[in-house]
Scaffold this motif. Structure first.
Motif, PDB file in Angstrom:
ATOM      1  N   ASN A 147       7.272  -3.953 -17.448  1.00 24.98           N
ATOM      2  CA  ASN A 147       8.728  -4.054 -17.408  1.00 24.98           C
ATOM      3  C   ASN A 147       9.181  -5.333 -16.691  1.00 24.98           C
ATOM      4  N   VAL A 148       8.256  -6.284 -16.586  1.00 26.60           N
ATOM      5  CA  VAL A 148       8.525  -7.597 -15.991  1.00 26.60           C
ATOM      6  C   VAL A 148       9.025  -7.456 -14.552  1.00 26.60           C
ATOM      7  N   LEU A 149       8.439  -6.490 -13.854  1.00 34.32           N
ATOM      8  CA  LEU A 149       8.735  -6.292 -12.435  1.00 34.32           C
ATOM      9  C   LEU A 149       7.529  -6.741 -11.626  1.00 34.32           C
ATOM     10  N   ARG A 150       7.734  -6.898 -10.326  1.00 32.46           N
ATOM     11  CA  ARG A 150       6.695  -7.414  -9.439  1.00 32.46           C
ATOM     12  C   ARG A 150       6.051  -6.280  -8.662  1.00 32.46           C
ATOM     13  N   PRO A 151       4.779  -5.952  -8.931  1.00 31.95           N
ATOM     14  CA  PRO A 151       4.134  -4.886  -8.169  1.00 31.95           C
ATOM     15  C   PRO A 151       3.771  -5.344  -6.759  1.00 31.95           C
ATOM     16  N   VAL A 152       4.140  -4.539  -5.743  1.00 30.33           N
ATOM     17  CA  VAL A 152       3.823  -4.865  -4.351  1.00 30.33           C
ATOM     18  C   VAL A 152       3.139  -3.651  -3.718  1.00 30.33           C
ATOM     19  N   GLY A 153       1.844  -3.762  -3.477  1.00 29.62           N
ATOM     20  CA  GLY A 153       1.090  -2.649  -2.895  1.00 29.62           C
ATOM     21  C   GLY A 153       1.179  -2.663  -1.379  1.00 29.62           C
ATOM     22  N   VAL A 154       1.317  -1.479  -0.782  1.00 30.81           N
ATOM     23  CA  VAL A 154       1.365  -1.335   0.677  1.00 30.81           C
ATOM     24  C   VAL A 154       0.312  -0.291   1.068  1.00 30.81           C
ATOM     25  N   PRO A 155      -0.706  -0.699   1.852  1.00 30.20           N
ATOM     26  CA  PRO A 155      -1.793   0.243   2.169  1.00 30.20           C
ATOM     27  C   PRO A 155      -1.299   1.543   2.809  1.00 30.20           C
ATOM     28  N   LEU A 156      -1.976   2.632   2.492  1.00 32.20           N
ATOM     29  CA  LEU A 156      -1.734   3.910   3.169  1.00 32.20           C
ATOM     30  C   LEU A 156      -2.036   3.738   4.651  1.00 32.20           C
ATOM     31  N   THR A 157      -1.484   4.613   5.478  1.00 38.67           N
ATOM     32  CA  THR A 157      -1.806   4.569   6.906  1.00 38.67           C
ATOM     33  C   THR A 157      -3.213   5.135   7.111  1.00 38.67           C
ATOM     34  N   GLY A 158      -3.719   5.015   8.347  1.00 34.90           N
ATOM     35  CA  GLY A 158      -5.062   5.487   8.667  1.00 34.90           C
ATOM     36  C   GLY A 158      -5.264   6.974   8.390  1.00 34.90           C
ATOM     37  N   ASP A 159      -4.184   7.761   8.464  1.00 36.74           N
ATOM     38  CA  ASP A 159      -4.339   9.198   8.169  1.00 36.74           C
ATOM     39  C   ASP A 159      -3.832   9.534   6.759  1.00 36.74           C
ATOM     40  N   TRP A 160      -3.945   8.575   5.849  1.00 34.40           N
ATOM     41  CA  TRP A 160      -3.691   8.785   4.418  1.00 34.40           C
ATOM     42  C   TRP A 160      -2.242   9.075   4.088  1.00 34.40           C
ATOM     43  N   ASP A 161      -1.319   8.706   4.983  1.00 31.90           N
ATOM     44  CA  ASP A 161       0.097   8.925   4.681  1.00 31.90           C
ATOM     45  C   ASP A 161       0.672   7.645   4.076  1.00 31.90           C
ATOM     46  N   ALA A 162       1.790   7.757   3.364  1.00 33.90           N
ATOM     47  CA  ALA A 162       2.496   6.566   2.905  1.00 33.90           C
ATOM     48  C   ALA A 162       3.060   5.845   4.128  1.00 33.90           C
ATOM     49  N   ASP A 163       2.997   4.525   4.125  1.00 33.07           N
ATOM     50  CA  ASP A 163       3.533   3.723   5.225  1.00 33.07           C
ATOM     51  C   ASP A 163       5.016   3.468   4.944  1.00 33.07           C
ATOM     52  N   ALA A 164       5.850   4.379   5.419  1.00 32.75           N
ATOM     53  CA  ALA A 164       7.280   4.308   5.100  1.00 32.75           C
ATOM     54  C   ALA A 164       7.876   2.966   5.533  1.00 32.75           C
ATOM     55  N   ASP A 165       7.565   2.536   6.758  1.00 32.50           N
ATOM     56  CA  ASP A 165       8.133   1.270   7.248  1.00 32.50           C
ATOM     57  C   ASP A 165       7.667   0.095   6.400  1.00 32.50           C
ATOM     58  N   GLY A 166       6.374   0.092   6.074  1.00 32.54           N
ATOM     59  CA  GLY A 166       5.826  -0.991   5.261  1.00 32.54           C
ATOM     60  C   GLY A 166       6.464  -1.037   3.875  1.00 32.54           C
ATOM     61  N   LEU A 167       6.647   0.108   3.269  1.00 32.65           N
ATOM     62  CA  LEU A 167       7.261   0.164   1.941  1.00 32.65           C
ATOM     63  C   LEU A 167       8.709  -0.308   2.004  1.00 32.65           C
ATOM     64  N   LEU A 168       9.450   0.147   3.033  1.00 30.58           N
ATOM     65  CA  LEU A 168      10.857  -0.254   3.163  1.00 30.58           C
ATOM     66  C   LEU A 168      10.976  -1.746   3.448  1.00 30.58           C
TER      67      LEU A 168
END
Ligand code: PLP
Length: 379
Positions: free
Chosen positions: A140-161
């Motif tokens: 869809n001509v968008l830019r994928p930006v990966g943000v690593p999971l935290t050490g306990d396998w949670d989504a990194d909310a701050d990193g994603l935001l």
């Protein structure tokens, strides 16, 4: 022998001509092929590689497919799958206008990106997570930006935001780790995200929790679900998304009409009314077998992540060797080589215990013998 010397130049010109025709954003998008080059997995006895329902299809839906009348296939299906949507909406706890169907939830994810971002916008997602997300972003001509999971396998909310992405994707339980995304991370992303939040709940049945019913109230949240995993209907390709009525309408526009075929609509309508108890029983069995499988793999020395889905991810320095040996014995699992934060790992779908026992026995034969480092000696 001019033909042999001319051939490379012709081939080169042909390639350049094709490159000029191809859309620039598409040139580097790979064709999805999880089993390597070649379209299909090799024929196997036990295919635990794709997290589908290893007990098979739900019985009433399977019967409806066998007994389908001819005009079901000679006529077009319902334009926007009205009856199917009505039943799915009742199941998900939303109104019909708050639900969009698709050719698998893949189609809903892809259409949502098309509908709710401009070319060049960013799509942020956890790593590792669902491998199709960066591909759908590029499509869809968008830019994928990966943000690593935290050490306990949670989504990194701050990193994603912090990416400021127009679309933030979350997956819970997350594929391929199987881990749950915390309620705190989900709510923080939803409260602070500047644009759309997609919450992929392909495995929600196995976790016993879903955000579908609350999604319309959040305005900018699309929850996606599927009939491909717990419901045992992957071959029919039916998925859906829930959210506020305006959001769902935008996604439906981008998806277009007639995307759920008539046989699939009929079978899922029947499944929704007659197969619920069957699915619920299989989900309970899968959850019990998942815990037994995880314990057995841990005893064999594999690093098993805590799963809330119908599969487990097990890290092992010998993952490649195990996958190859299993395949030789007619058992297919999904190998992830060099997975971020995990390393080499196997993702194993959970099914009837008799199949799981065969998987465990085969892995046991590899790790207790052979030329390993001793890292995975049985304890
Ligand atoms: C399997 C899967 C899907 C796609 O399923 P469909 O068959 O397209 O509905 C979506 N998200 C995740 C995380 C999956 O594992």
């Amino acid at each position: 022998m001019t033909s042999t010397t001319d051939e490379p130049r012709e081939a080169q010109q042909g390639r350049q001509a094709r490159l000029a025709l191809a859309r620039a954003a598409y040139r580097d998008i790979p064709v999805y092929s999880p089993h390597g080059p070649g379209e299909n997995p090799p024929p196997v006895r036990i295919d635990a590689s794709d997290n589908t329902n290893l007990w098979g299809p739900p019985p009433a839906a399977a019967r409806a497919l066998r007994e389908a009348p001819g005009d079901l296939v000679s006529r077009y299906p319902a334009l926007y799958a009205h009856e199917l949507k009505r039943l799915l909406a009742g199941h998900a706890g939303v109104r019909e206008a708050e639900l969009v169907t698709g050719c698998g939830s893949d189609d809903v994810l892809d259409s949502a990106m098309r509908a709710l971002a401009e070319p060049g916008d960013a799509v942020a997602f956890p790593v590792p997570s669902f491998s199709m997300i960066p591909t759908f972003a590029r499509m869809n001509v968008l830019r994928p930006v990966g943000v690593p999971l935290t050490g306990d396998w949670d989504a990194d909310a701050d990193g994603l935001l912090a990416t400021g992405a127009r679309i933030i994707y979350l997956c819970s339980p997350n594929n391929p780790t199987g881990t749950l995304t915390s309620e705190a991370a989900i709510r923080r992303v939803i409260e602070e995200a500047p644009g759309l939040v997609i919450l992929d709940e392909a495995y929600a049945e196995f976790a016993g929790r879903s955000h579908a019913a609350e999604s319309p109230a959040w305005e900018r949240v699309l929850v996606t679900r599927t009939l491909s995993k717990a419901w045992g209907l992957a071959g029919l390709r039916v998925g859906y998304g829930t959210g506020s009525a305006w959001l769902v309408r935008e996604v439906e526009k981008a998806r277009g009409p007639y995307m759920v075929n008539a046989m699939a609509q009929r079978a899922v309508e029947v499944a929704m009314t007659e197969d619920r108890a069957w699915v619920e029983a299989r989900v309970q069995e899968a959850v019990a077998n998942r815990e037994r499988l995880a314990a057995a793999l841990a005893r064999l020395g594999l690093r098993v992540l805590p799963s809330a889905a119908n599969f487990v991810l097990a890290g092992s320095g010998r993952a490649r060797e195990i996958a190859a040996t299993l395949q030789g014995e007619g058992i297919l699992v999904r190998l992830f080589a060099g997975l971020p934060l995990v390393g080499d790992a196997l993702r194993i779908g959970v099914g009837p215990w008799e199949q799981m026992q065969q998987v465990i026995d085969a892995i046991g034969r590899v790790v207790t013998t052979g030329n390993g480092t001793g890292e995975e000696a049985a304890t």
